[in-house]
Design an enzyme around this catalytic site. Structure first.
Site, PDB file in Angstrom:
ATOM      1  N   ASN A  26       0.788  -1.232  -0.068  1.00  0.00           N
ATOM      2  CA  ASN A  26       0.022   0.191  -0.010  1.00  0.00           C
ATOM      3  C   ASN A  26       0.945   1.098  -0.085  1.00  0.00           C
ATOM      4  O   ASN A  26       1.595   1.640   0.989  1.00  0.00           O
ATOM      5  CB  ASN A  26      -1.017   0.051   1.357  1.00  0.00           C
ATOM      6  CG  ASN A  26      -1.864   1.363   1.398  1.00  0.00           C
ATOM      7  OD1 ASN A  26      -1.915   2.060   0.579  1.00  0.00           O
ATOM      8  ND2 ASN A  26      -2.276   1.289   2.529  1.00  0.00           N
ATOM      9  N   LYS A  50       0.117   4.305  -0.705  1.00  0.00           N
ATOM     10  CA  LYS A  50      -0.312   5.487   0.166  1.00  0.00           C
ATOM     11  C   LYS A  50      -0.206   6.658  -0.494  1.00  0.00           C
ATOM     12  O   LYS A  50      -0.007   6.450  -1.968  1.00  0.00           O
ATOM     13  CB  LYS A  50      -0.053   5.791   1.550  1.00  0.00           C
ATOM     14  CG  LYS A  50      -0.149   4.380   2.521  1.00  0.00           C
ATOM     15  CD  LYS A  50      -0.029   4.734   3.899  1.00  0.00           C
ATOM     16  CE  LYS A  50      -0.443   3.176   4.846  1.00  0.00           C
ATOM     17  NZ  LYS A  50      -0.261   3.429   6.099  1.00  0.00           N
ATOM     18  N   HIS A  98      -9.779   1.536   4.373  1.00  0.00           N
ATOM     19  CA  HIS A  98      -8.332   1.595   5.159  1.00  0.00           C
ATOM     20  C   HIS A  98      -8.751   2.507   6.345  1.00  0.00           C
ATOM     21  O   HIS A  98      -9.706   3.600   6.196  1.00  0.00           O
ATOM     22  CB  HIS A  98      -7.390   2.073   4.341  1.00  0.00           C
ATOM     23  CG  HIS A  98      -6.015   2.073   4.871  1.00  0.00           C
ATOM     24  ND1 HIS A  98      -5.795   2.971   5.799  1.00  0.00           N
ATOM     25  CD2 HIS A  98      -5.073   1.197   4.889  1.00  0.00           C
ATOM     26  CE1 HIS A  98      -4.626   2.617   6.312  1.00  0.00           C
ATOM     27  NE2 HIS A  98      -3.980   1.638   5.837  1.00  0.00           N
ATOM     28  N   GLU A 149      -7.426   5.096   7.493  1.00  0.00           N
ATOM     29  CA  GLU A 149      -6.996   6.344   7.204  1.00  0.00           C
ATOM     30  C   GLU A 149      -8.152   6.835   6.433  1.00  0.00           C
ATOM     31  O   GLU A 149      -8.531   7.899   6.494  1.00  0.00           O
ATOM     32  CB  GLU A 149      -5.820   6.303   6.360  1.00  0.00           C
ATOM     33  CG  GLU A 149      -4.581   6.206   7.197  1.00  0.00           C
ATOM     34  CD  GLU A 149      -3.282   5.649   6.725  1.00  0.00           C
ATOM     35  OE1 GLU A 149      -3.148   5.663   5.432  1.00  0.00           O
ATOM     36  OE2 GLU A 149      -2.358   5.045   7.417  1.00  0.00           O
ATOM     37  N   GLU A 168      -6.055  -4.952  10.307  1.00  0.00           N
ATOM     38  CA  GLU A 168      -4.885  -3.973  10.557  1.00  0.00           C
ATOM     39  C   GLU A 168      -5.168  -3.156  11.956  1.00  0.00           C
ATOM     40  O   GLU A 168      -6.125  -2.255  11.953  1.00  0.00           O
ATOM     41  CB  GLU A 168      -4.986  -3.031   9.532  1.00  0.00           C
ATOM     42  CG  GLU A 168      -4.559  -3.578   8.055  1.00  0.00           C
ATOM     43  CD  GLU A 168      -3.855  -2.554   7.146  1.00  0.00           C
ATOM     44  OE1 GLU A 168      -2.707  -2.732   6.744  1.00  0.00           O
ATOM     45  OE2 GLU A 168      -4.495  -1.413   6.753  1.00  0.00           O
ATOM     46  N   GLY A 196       1.769   2.291  10.866  1.00  0.00           N
ATOM     47  CA  GLY A 196       2.784   3.357  10.608  1.00  0.00           C
ATOM     48  C   GLY A 196       3.548   3.631  11.841  1.00  0.00           C
ATOM     49  O   GLY A 196       4.198   4.908  11.952  1.00  0.00           O
ATOM     50  N   SER A 220       2.839  -2.137  10.344  1.00  0.00           N
ATOM     51  CA  SER A 220       4.210  -2.334  10.691  1.00  0.00           C
ATOM     52  C   SER A 220       4.693  -3.578  10.530  1.00  0.00           C
ATOM     53  O   SER A 220       5.563  -4.100  11.200  1.00  0.00           O
ATOM     54  CB  SER A 220       4.633  -1.805  12.340  1.00  0.00           C
ATOM     55  OG  SER A 220       4.093  -0.529  12.258  1.00  0.00           O
TER      56      SER A 220
HETATM   57  P1  PGA Z   1       2.430   0.120   7.701  1.00  0.00           P
HETATM   58  O1  PGA Z   1       0.868   0.446   7.033  1.00  0.00           O
HETATM   59  O2  PGA Z   1       2.872  -1.247   6.877  1.00  0.00           O
HETATM   60  O3  PGA Z   1       3.194   1.400   7.335  1.00  0.00           O
HETATM   61  O4  PGA Z   1       2.194   0.244   9.261  1.00  0.00           O
HETATM   62  C1  PGA Z   1       0.095  -0.579   6.553  1.00  0.00           C
HETATM   63  C2  PGA Z   1      -1.161  -0.120   6.228  1.00  0.00           C
HETATM   64  O5  PGA Z   1      -1.498   1.022   6.479  1.00  0.00           O
HETATM   65  O6  PGA Z   1      -1.652  -0.853   5.328  1.00  0.00           O
END
Ligand code: PGA
Length: 250
Positions: free
Chosen positions: A9, A11, A95, A97, A168, A174, A213
């Site tokens: 992803n 982003k 997601h 976000e 997640e 993140g 992460s």
């Molecule tokens: P990350 O993000 O691996 O940077 O924690 C995962 C995601 O948001 O899909």
């Protein structure tokens, strides 16, 4: 046994030129790959046409969202049909976000999933609990996630063939604070069991990915958990070597 999938992803990162170089580097590293994982990269909309023209073997492309509408006067929206036409095969929906910054609710998300599935995109539907819920333990976390899964019951069997779920935990995204392999495995198993039991008609073998992460150092342990079918990878998918190491963790 469900399919194994590692999806990046990206982003809101990379220019199309940078994304193209990153895709090429991942493709180089995958030459001769004989492992079990299907590999996907979910890039910004603006990159899809260019990336699909690169025709990199072994990597499917995807988007990070789509509209719940088919087409029409929806300024700024991008439809599932457009994603498909630009070479997308996957789309991330729900997601955290998007839920957080764009206030996407269950009804909206279901509309998006239906659009994506109508165009035969594979949906990576994201669920996961916030930190304050996890602080009270796994049961409250599970009830939160179960509530996010509930809208999926409205999907028909034909549609569930293209469904993937990513667990997640929001506090792990993140932050560098990965869920322990046992906790992640336990939640992913519960998601898989819920899907088997509650989809209508019952749907077995829907892949459940872990995200939050996940990196080159912890992927092996996470992917060894029986409930985990792969990963949705944010930060570590932006470095070809790290992403390749995660793919090779199977
Ligand atoms: P990350 O993000 O691996 O940077 O924690 C995962 C995601 O948001 O899909």
């Amino acid at each position: 046994m469900s399919r194994k999938i590692v999806a990046g992803n990206w982003k809101m990162n990379t220019t199309p030129t940078e994304g193209s170089a990153l895709l090429r580097a991942i493709g180089e590293g995958l030459k001769g790959y004989k492992g079990p994982a299907e590999v996907a990269v979910c890039a910004p909309f603006t990159h899809l046409g260019l990336l699909s023209a690169r025709n990199v073997a072994g990597i499917a492309l995807g988007a990070q969202d789509c509209s719940r509408h088919a087409r029409g006067a929806y300024t700024g929206e991008v439809s599932a049909e457009m994603i498909k036409a630009c070479g997308g095969r996957y789309v991330i929906i729900g997601h955290s976000e998007r839920r957080m910054y764009h206030k996407e609710d269950s009804a909206q998300l279901l509309g998006k999933i239906e659009q994506a599935l109508a165009h035969e995109l594979s949906v990576i539907f994201c669920v996961g609990e916030p930190e304050n819920v996890r602080a009270s333990g796994e049961e409250p976390a599970w009830h939160y996630v179960e509530g996010q899964l509930a809208p999926l019951q409205a999907l028909s069997d034909r549609l569930s063939a293209h469904l993937i779920v990513a667990y997640e935990p929001i506090w792990a995204i993140g932050t560098g604070r990965t869920a322990s392999a046992e906790d992640a495995g336990s939640m992913c198993s519960r998601v898989a069991k819920w899907l088997t039991r509650h989809m209508n008609p019952p749907a077995d073998g829907i892949p459940v990915l872990y995200g939050g992460s996940c990196n080159a150092a912890n992927a092996k342990e996470l992917f060894a958990q029986p409930g985990i079918s792969g990963g949705l990878i944010g930060g570590a998918s932006l470095k070809a070597d790290d992403f390749l190491a995660i793919i090779n963790a199977f």
